[in-house]
Enzyme design. Sequence first.
Site, PDB file in Angstrom:
ATOM      1  CG  ASP A  17      -1.808  -1.242   1.310  1.00  0.00           C
ATOM      2  OD1 ASP A  17      -1.924  -1.981   0.318  1.00  0.00           O
ATOM      3  OD2 ASP A  17      -2.355  -1.492   2.401  1.00  0.00           O
ATOM      4  CE  LYS A  79      -3.536  -4.569   1.473  1.00  0.00           C
ATOM      5  NZ  LYS A  79      -4.110  -3.853   2.603  1.00  0.00           N
ATOM      6  CB  CYS A 111      -1.931  -2.565   5.743  1.00  0.00           C
ATOM      7  SG  CYS A 111      -3.572  -1.842   5.484  1.00  0.00           S
TER       8      CYS A 111
END
Length: 182
Positions: A17, A79, A111
């Site tokens: 991310d 996701k 995350c």
Amino acid sequence: MARYALNRDNTALLIIDIQEKLASIMKYKEQIIDNTKILITAAKEMNMPIIVTEQYPKGIGPTIADIKEAVDNKEAFEKTNFSAYIGKIKEALDATGRKKVIITGMETHICVFQTARDLIENGYEVFIARDAVCSRTKENFLNGLELMKDVGAVISNTEAIVFDLLKIAGTPEFKVLSKLIK
């Protein structure tokens, strides 16, 4: 001691991310991007699999351009779960056959932590490049590192990871990678 050793033939790189809107609010984003790019170069030089994830890209934006370019515009796995060890990402990582995973990304306490925890629970050995992960606050960053260490991740850094993968000086890979670490 094998738990602390990296081997290029059994290791994958997971980039979590590192996206435009998320990176824009990170104090150390340049360091995270630069160190992730070093780890990408190392993975490419050593033929290691690279997996990139994006958390809800419609809201947070795509992977930042520097990272996309470094991974040769490889498609990122989208996701909405905070853990990246789900669905097609899980399948892609499992398919590599690699049992050690180097993680970079954002955010350390969300995350990155949840992914590390899930990977460890499923038999992976996890290495966190502490200078290639970040959170919005120092407290959350440090807490994320502490949580990951507590669940069994090895907390390392970009340079230590690269030189552990290299093992020796004087190789063609060493000549490429040593120029990146200054």
